[in-house]
Design an enzyme around this catalytic site. Structure first.
Site, mmCIF file in Angstrom:
data_model
loop_
_atom_site.group_PDB
_atom_site.id
_atom_site.type_symbol
_atom_site.label_atom_id
_atom_site.label_comp_id
_atom_site.label_asym_id
_atom_site.label_seq_id
_atom_site.Cartn_x
_atom_site.Cartn_y
_atom_site.Cartn_z
ATOM 1 N N ASP A 14 -24.482 -10.174 19.975
ATOM 2 C CA ASP A 14 -23.788 -11.445 19.758
ATOM 3 C C ASP A 14 -24.217 -12.167 18.480
ATOM 4 O O ASP A 14 -24.238 -13.393 18.413
ATOM 5 C CB ASP A 14 -23.994 -12.384 20.974
ATOM 6 C CG ASP A 14 -23.508 -11.747 22.248
ATOM 7 O OD1 ASP A 14 -22.509 -11.006 22.204
ATOM 8 O OD2 ASP A 14 -24.126 -11.976 23.302
ATOM 9 N N LYS A 17 -21.118 -10.138 14.809
ATOM 10 C CA LYS A 17 -20.648 -8.889 14.190
ATOM 11 C C LYS A 17 -19.135 -8.865 14.043
ATOM 12 O O LYS A 17 -18.611 -8.366 13.054
ATOM 13 C CB LYS A 17 -21.104 -7.678 15.045
ATOM 14 C CG LYS A 17 -22.616 -7.553 15.166
ATOM 15 C CD LYS A 17 -23.011 -6.401 16.079
ATOM 16 C CE LYS A 17 -22.609 -6.597 17.529
ATOM 17 N NZ LYS A 17 -23.301 -7.696 18.233
ATOM 18 N N GLY A 41 -18.408 -7.784 23.243
ATOM 19 C CA GLY A 41 -17.419 -8.854 23.112
ATOM 20 C C GLY A 41 -17.542 -9.403 21.707
ATOM 21 O O GLY A 41 -18.509 -10.082 21.387
ATOM 22 N N HIS A 42 -16.592 -9.050 20.855
ATOM 23 C CA HIS A 42 -16.646 -9.457 19.453
ATOM 24 C C HIS A 42 -15.551 -10.488 19.182
ATOM 25 O O HIS A 42 -14.377 -10.219 19.407
ATOM 26 C CB HIS A 42 -16.489 -8.232 18.536
ATOM 27 C CG HIS A 42 -17.621 -7.255 18.663
ATOM 28 N ND1 HIS A 42 -17.707 -6.110 17.921
ATOM 29 C CD2 HIS A 42 -18.725 -7.283 19.450
ATOM 30 C CE1 HIS A 42 -18.826 -5.467 18.260
ATOM 31 N NE2 HIS A 42 -19.443 -6.155 19.178
ATOM 32 N N GLN A 222 -23.423 -4.359 20.412
ATOM 33 C CA GLN A 222 -24.765 -4.708 20.889
ATOM 34 C C GLN A 222 -25.693 -4.986 19.689
ATOM 35 O O GLN A 222 -25.244 -5.507 18.698
ATOM 36 C CB GLN A 222 -25.338 -3.613 21.806
ATOM 37 C CG GLN A 222 -24.687 -3.567 23.181
ATOM 38 C CD GLN A 222 -23.340 -2.860 23.193
ATOM 39 O OE1 GLN A 222 -23.196 -1.751 22.706
ATOM 40 N NE2 GLN A 222 -22.317 -3.491 23.761
#
Ligand code: GDP
Ligand code: IMO
Ligand code: MG
Length: 427
Positions: A14, A17, A41-42, A222
């Site tokens: 988080d 990225k 989750g981007h 990640q």
């Protein structure tokens, strides 16, 4: 001239990225995911719109950019179809997406087992079936997405045996209801039918792009400290987010990589369980959480927050071979009169300068801090480094000095325009 950049999270995920990938994707011909799955989750913000990407590369908002899901990505077809649908409904052209036929499939039983196993393991996983999927891959009892379209009869036989085996675990060990193999099979065949146009030999596509001198960006999910080998085991994910993962997760050799960009938040966060030396369980931590909107993109869980840890960043610089940094969320520190950076750990009377190999040791480390003055000014509109307040520039310079890596990018907000570029990454 070839130009391939690997982007990795330098902390516990988080780091921003998605935002940095989207920003660089404007200039990239190809964006490739190489590991992880829908545990990622981007977030990408474009004007008033917010996109949350889990499996699809964050380059998808640029219609001419080829977006590849490499063989290292654990693909959940249900999630993939949902994500594609969501993007299409918002007018995003997804025809440039390609998925490796070698990608391991996340099965419904993997998600179930993930949930059941975490009741005792307490890793605090995202429950997306990631660990069990990779475990089956390594144990050679998993399935690849391509198996469903090439030689499906062989797949059906193996699948039937595997569901029966998984049902025994679910029913006999956990006393829960297993899966109906016929229903699962129908569901999988429907899903793969819809995804068929996207399946391809992703390794060959990346190789061709690189050979043709195109700009390729590898988008890690990640972060370094969640790497199965180099992270805080067992409180990690089950893949290799570190830069080496880009090669095995796409099927290209290390000689094709030119630069490695580490994305680091100006402070630290972590979701799930595991050691976190600079964690702040006080009002300062709460302020970071509120100002940084630190709630999980995938699970909505509040993220644990703390000061920047330069021991972690130095370690990330080493294991990834970082050539550049992207420092994100600097604006979150705008209101703090004083800011701490951890430069070493105290452990049983010793001062540790290197990141320890054992998570129990890390859990017993206390940070040695240096204190820097804050800038107490809104920097979210700044677009050039020289326009940042002096103390903010000093903070950036200190981070660079402590990890020995220059920063190419400093982000001061979630939008594309809130990005300060110091030097270009693509040749
Ligand atoms: P990722 O998993 O590394 O892509 O990061 P996430 O998207 O899970 O979390 C990062 C969050 O911070 C997202 O909500 C982004 O929109 C946001 N963000 C990214 N860069 C910045 C920044 O420089 N400043 C602020 N305030 N928010 C940012
Ligand atoms: P992005 O790509 C932050 C964490 C989980 C848990 C551990 C194992 O958005 O940075 P898993 O479901 O992978 O088996 O969970 O890893 N985790 C993440 N934390 N960002 C992520 O992805 C994460 N993906 C997994 O919270 O502690
Ligand atoms: Mg995230």
């Amino acid at each position: 001239m070839m130009s391939a950049v690997v982007l990795v999270g330098a902390q516990w995920g988080d780091e921003g990225k998605g935002k940095i990938t989207d920003f660089l994707a404007e200039k990239a011909d190809c964006v490739v995911r190489y590991q992880g799955g829908s545990n990622a989750g981007h977030t990408v913000e474009v004007n008033e719109e917010v996109f949350m990407l889990h499996l699809i590369p964050s380059g998808i908002l640029y219609p001419r950019t080829l977006c590849l899901v490499g063989n290292g990505v654990a693909v959940d077809m249900e999630n993939m179809l949902e994500e594609l649908d969501g993007l299409k409904k918002r007018g995003i052209d997804t025809s440039n997406l390609r998925i490796s036929k070698r990608a391991p499939l996340v099965m419904p039983y993997h998600k179930k087992i993930d949930e059941l196993e975490d009741r005792t393991a307490n890793i605090g996983t995202t429950r997306r079936g990631i660990g069990p999927t990779y475990a089956d891959k390594i144990n050679r009892v998993g399935f690849r997405i391509g198996d469903l379209v090439d030689e499906p009869a062989a797949f059906v036989e193996r699948f039937k045996a595997q569901v029966a085996f998984k049902n025994r675990i679910i029913e006999e060990i956990y006393q829960e209801e297993g899966f109906d193999y016929r229903l699962l099979l129908d569901q999988l065949m429907d899903q793969v039918g819809l995804l068929k146009p996207y399946l391809a030999d992703a390794s060959l596509l990346v190789y061709n792009c690189i050979r043709e001198g195109k700009k390729v960006l590898f988008e890690g999910a990640q972060g370094t400290l969640l790497d199965i080998d180099h992270g805080t085991y067992p409180f990690v994910t089950s893949s290799h987010p570190t830069a080496g993962g880009a090669c095995v997760g796409t099927g290209i050799g290390p000689t094709y990589i030119n630069r490695v960009l580490g994305v680091a938040k100006a402070y630290t966060t972590r979701v799930g369980e595991g050691p976190f030396p600079t964690e702040l369980n006080d009002a300062t931590g709460e302020l970071l959480r509120q100002r940084g909107a630190e709630f999980g993109t995938t699970t909505g869980r509040p993220r644990r927050c703390g000061w920047l840890d330069a021991v972690v960043l130095r370690y990330a610089a080493r294991v990834n071979g970082l050539t550049d940094l992207a420092i994100t969320k600097l604006d979150v520190l705008d209101t703090f009169p004083r800011i701490n950076i951890c430069v070493a750990y105290h452990y049983k009377g010793q001062l540790l300068n290197e990141f320890p190999e054992n998570s129990e040791v890390l859990a017993n480390c206390n940070p040695e801090y240096i204190e820097l003055p804050g800038w107490q000014e809104d920097i979210s509109g700044v677009t050039r480094l020289e326009d940042l307040p002096e103390n903010a520039r000093r903070y950036v310079a200190k981070v660079e000095e402590l990890c020995g890596v220059p920063s190419a990018i400093v982000a001061v907000g979630p939008r594309r325009a809130q990005t300060i570029v110091q030097h270009r990454l693509f040749g």
